[in-house]
Design a protein around this motif. Structure first.
Motif, mmCIF file in Angstrom:
data_model
loop_
_atom_site.group_PDB
_atom_site.id
_atom_site.type_symbol
_atom_site.label_atom_id
_atom_site.label_comp_id
_atom_site.label_asym_id
_atom_site.label_seq_id
_atom_site.Cartn_x
_atom_site.Cartn_y
_atom_site.Cartn_z
ATOM 1 N N ALA A 158 35.912 10.255 -15.698
ATOM 2 C CA ALA A 158 35.403 10.932 -14.455
ATOM 3 C C ALA A 158 36.752 10.660 -13.358
ATOM 4 C CB ALA A 158 34.368 9.821 -13.877
ATOM 5 N N LEU A 159 37.386 9.802 -13.612
ATOM 6 C CA LEU A 159 38.482 9.810 -12.620
ATOM 7 C C LEU A 159 39.619 10.823 -12.916
ATOM 8 C CD1 LEU A 159 39.066 5.923 -12.309
ATOM 9 C CD2 LEU A 159 38.173 7.350 -10.824
ATOM 10 N N ASN A 160 39.937 11.001 -14.252
ATOM 11 C CA ASN A 160 40.615 12.095 -15.012
ATOM 12 C C ASN A 160 40.203 13.531 -14.524
ATOM 13 O OD1 ASN A 160 42.642 10.272 -16.103
ATOM 14 N ND2 ASN A 160 41.648 10.206 -17.930
ATOM 15 N N GLU A 161 38.923 13.631 -14.666
ATOM 16 C CA GLU A 161 38.387 14.834 -14.168
ATOM 17 C C GLU A 161 38.547 15.258 -12.600
ATOM 18 O OE1 GLU A 161 34.281 14.796 -15.365
ATOM 19 O OE2 GLU A 161 34.866 14.901 -17.517
ATOM 20 N N THR A 162 38.600 14.232 -11.772
ATOM 21 C CA THR A 162 38.778 14.794 -10.364
ATOM 22 C C THR A 162 39.830 14.221 -9.846
ATOM 23 O OG1 THR A 162 37.800 12.454 -10.074
ATOM 24 C CG2 THR A 162 36.184 13.981 -10.114
ATOM 25 N N ALA A 163 41.134 13.985 -10.722
ATOM 26 C CA ALA A 163 42.288 13.701 -10.302
ATOM 27 C C ALA A 163 42.890 15.156 -9.805
ATOM 28 C CB ALA A 163 43.213 13.257 -11.358
ATOM 29 N N VAL A 164 42.920 16.079 -10.345
ATOM 30 C CA VAL A 164 43.228 17.579 -9.905
ATOM 31 C C VAL A 164 42.075 18.141 -9.849
ATOM 32 C CG1 VAL A 164 44.671 19.263 -10.471
ATOM 33 C CG2 VAL A 164 45.535 16.998 -11.224
ATOM 34 N N TYR A 165 41.934 19.145 -8.555
ATOM 35 C CA TYR A 165 40.732 20.043 -8.388
ATOM 36 C C TYR A 165 40.929 21.010 -7.571
ATOM 37 C CZ TYR A 165 39.904 17.467 -3.971
ATOM 38 O OH TYR A 165 40.116 16.748 -2.967
ATOM 39 N N TYR A 166 40.326 22.074 -7.672
ATOM 40 C CA TYR A 166 40.175 23.387 -6.813
ATOM 41 C C TYR A 166 39.238 23.404 -5.835
ATOM 42 C CZ TYR A 166 44.014 25.223 -9.954
ATOM 43 O OH TYR A 166 45.092 25.068 -10.557
ATOM 44 N N LEU A 167 39.351 23.612 -4.606
ATOM 45 C CA LEU A 167 38.354 23.678 -3.693
ATOM 46 C C LEU A 167 38.020 25.200 -3.329
ATOM 47 C CD1 LEU A 167 36.193 22.266 -1.800
ATOM 48 C CD2 LEU A 167 37.826 22.439 0.045
ATOM 49 N N LEU A 168 36.936 25.723 -3.902
ATOM 50 C CA LEU A 168 36.634 27.016 -3.641
ATOM 51 C C LEU A 168 35.668 27.153 -2.771
ATOM 52 C CD1 LEU A 168 36.139 27.993 -7.548
ATOM 53 C CD2 LEU A 168 38.231 28.254 -6.083
ATOM 54 N N ALA A 169 35.779 28.293 -1.699
ATOM 55 C CA ALA A 169 34.641 28.416 -0.735
ATOM 56 C C ALA A 169 34.171 29.825 -0.761
ATOM 57 C CB ALA A 169 35.380 28.066 0.716
ATOM 58 N N TRP A 170 32.823 30.081 -0.082
ATOM 59 C CA TRP A 170 32.483 31.566 -0.070
ATOM 60 C C TRP A 170 31.292 31.342 1.115
ATOM 61 C CZ3 TRP A 170 30.233 27.633 -3.226
ATOM 62 C CH2 TRP A 170 28.832 27.723 -3.059
ATOM 63 N N GLY A 191 38.758 34.766 -18.931
ATOM 64 C CA GLY A 191 39.807 34.830 -19.841
ATOM 65 C C GLY A 191 40.228 33.380 -20.450
ATOM 66 N N ARG A 192 39.510 32.145 -19.963
ATOM 67 C CA ARG A 192 39.791 31.109 -20.708
ATOM 68 C C ARG A 192 38.186 30.476 -20.896
ATOM 69 N NH1 ARG A 192 44.567 28.792 -19.420
ATOM 70 N NH2 ARG A 192 43.850 26.980 -20.944
ATOM 71 N N PRO A 193 37.766 30.905 -21.964
ATOM 72 C CA PRO A 193 36.438 30.328 -22.545
ATOM 73 C C PRO A 193 36.334 28.984 -22.979
ATOM 74 C CG PRO A 193 37.105 31.953 -24.059
ATOM 75 C CD PRO A 193 38.313 32.158 -22.865
ATOM 76 N N GLU A 194 37.597 28.700 -23.271
ATOM 77 C CA GLU A 194 37.650 27.115 -23.716
ATOM 78 C C GLU A 194 37.478 25.997 -22.687
ATOM 79 O OE1 GLU A 194 41.958 28.024 -22.941
ATOM 80 O OE2 GLU A 194 40.134 29.039 -23.615
ATOM 81 N N LEU A 195 37.812 26.430 -21.313
ATOM 82 C CA LEU A 195 37.916 25.513 -20.414
ATOM 83 C C LEU A 195 36.579 25.148 -19.597
ATOM 84 C CD1 LEU A 195 40.739 27.003 -18.174
ATOM 85 C CD2 LEU A 195 40.768 25.117 -19.839
ATOM 86 N N VAL A 196 36.238 23.930 -19.404
ATOM 87 C CA VAL A 196 34.863 23.454 -18.874
ATOM 88 C C VAL A 196 34.987 23.350 -17.322
ATOM 89 C CG1 VAL A 196 33.310 21.488 -18.876
ATOM 90 C CG2 VAL A 196 34.461 22.047 -21.093
ATOM 91 N N VAL A 197 34.107 23.954 -16.731
ATOM 92 C CA VAL A 197 34.140 23.961 -15.291
ATOM 93 C C VAL A 197 33.008 23.202 -14.880
ATOM 94 C CG1 VAL A 197 33.683 25.239 -13.163
ATOM 95 C CG2 VAL A 197 35.094 26.319 -15.117
ATOM 96 N N ARG A 198 32.996 21.974 -13.963
ATOM 97 C CA ARG A 198 32.125 21.249 -13.381
ATOM 98 C C ARG A 198 31.935 21.721 -11.964
ATOM 99 N NH1 ARG A 198 30.877 18.210 -17.401
ATOM 100 N NH2 ARG A 198 32.753 17.276 -18.912
ATOM 101 N N VAL A 199 30.768 22.006 -11.718
ATOM 102 C CA VAL A 199 30.321 22.328 -10.490
ATOM 103 C C VAL A 199 29.116 22.245 -10.151
ATOM 104 C CG1 VAL A 199 29.775 24.931 -11.007
ATOM 105 C CG2 VAL A 199 30.587 24.441 -8.676
ATOM 106 N N ARG A 200 28.672 21.907 -8.747
ATOM 107 C CA ARG A 200 27.051 21.815 -8.407
ATOM 108 C C ARG A 200 26.316 23.068 -9.108
ATOM 109 N NH1 ARG A 200 26.607 23.196 -2.421
ATOM 110 N NH2 ARG A 200 24.781 22.269 -2.595
ATOM 111 N N LYS A 201 25.206 22.805 -9.147
ATOM 112 C CA LYS A 201 24.279 23.789 -9.696
ATOM 113 C C LYS A 201 23.972 24.857 -8.866
ATOM 114 C CE LYS A 201 20.875 22.697 -11.889
ATOM 115 N NZ LYS A 201 19.421 22.029 -12.437
#
Length: 204
Positions: A158-170, A191-201
């Motif tokens: 959990a700490l590793n996952e949240t060490a680097v993140y992007y803040l997206l706004a809309w 273009g990066r289907p292997e990446l896992v995106v964690r975001v609120r539903k």
């Protein structure tokens, strides 16, 4: 059946009434406990709004029931996840029960269960108690840490996952601002289907 064995001479209807009354009392007590617990969690999430940056909240619990007509757990969960979005809080739920073995084994004085009714009920109970934990974590962009007696790998991940993140706004379209309706969110990296995106539903 167990109540009738423990109270010789008790009729089936009387035993059923006793069990029903006891179950009702347990559900009422659980609803009160959930209210107090979730109220405290909501206050914590709202207060953390003044802290800078993205916040990680580890929620340790042995689970709780969401579908309880004697409480407002579902409504409170929605309020918590909404407040978490505004406060920049991601919740990682930890099931403190760890590995949950079967409720009975050959050494127990357990009732004979030839059709597996009690076993299926116990299995369903475990999943039901994790529903609230799942909602808190998945709806805020976090994860559940379950079925393990060693929580360190999950906390480290959990700490590793949240060490680097992007803040997206809309900004939602004006026609989508009607209150009371839940809006789903889907995010992917082109273009990066292997990446896992964690975001609120989603959001209300």
């Amino acid at each position: 059946a167990a109540t009738m064995r423990e109270n010789q001479g008790l009729s089936h209807d009387m035993a059923a009434s006793m069990v029903h009354s006891r179950a009702t009392a347990i559900l009422s007590q659980a609803a009160l406990f959930n209210t107090n617990m979730l109220s405290g969690l909501e206050r914590l999430v709202r207060v953390s709004k003044d802290l800078p940056g993205r916040k990680i909240l580890f929620f340790l619990s042995n689970g709780f029931l969401v579908q309880n007509r004697r409480g407002d757990t579902d409504t409170r969960l929605k309020r918590i996840t909404s407040a978490a979005a505004k406060s920049g809080v991601v919740i990682y739920s930890i099931d403190t029960r760890g590995l949950t073995p079967p409720k009975s084994n050959l050494s127990d004085d357990a009732p004979f269960d030839p059709y597996g009714i009690l076993s299926r009920s116990t299995h369903g109970e475990n999943f039901a108690l994790q529903d609230g934990l799942s909602a808190l974590s998945h709806d805020t962009g976090g994860r559940m840490i379950i079925n393990t007696n060693d929580f360190r790998p999950g906390v480290k991940a959990a700490l590793n996952e949240t060490a680097v993140y992007y803040l997206l706004a809309w900004k939602p379209d004006p026609e989508n601002k009607k209150p009371g309706r839940f809006r789903n969110i889907q995010v992917s990296v082109s273009g990066r289907p292997e990446l896992v995106v964690r975001v609120r539903k989603g959001f209300f």
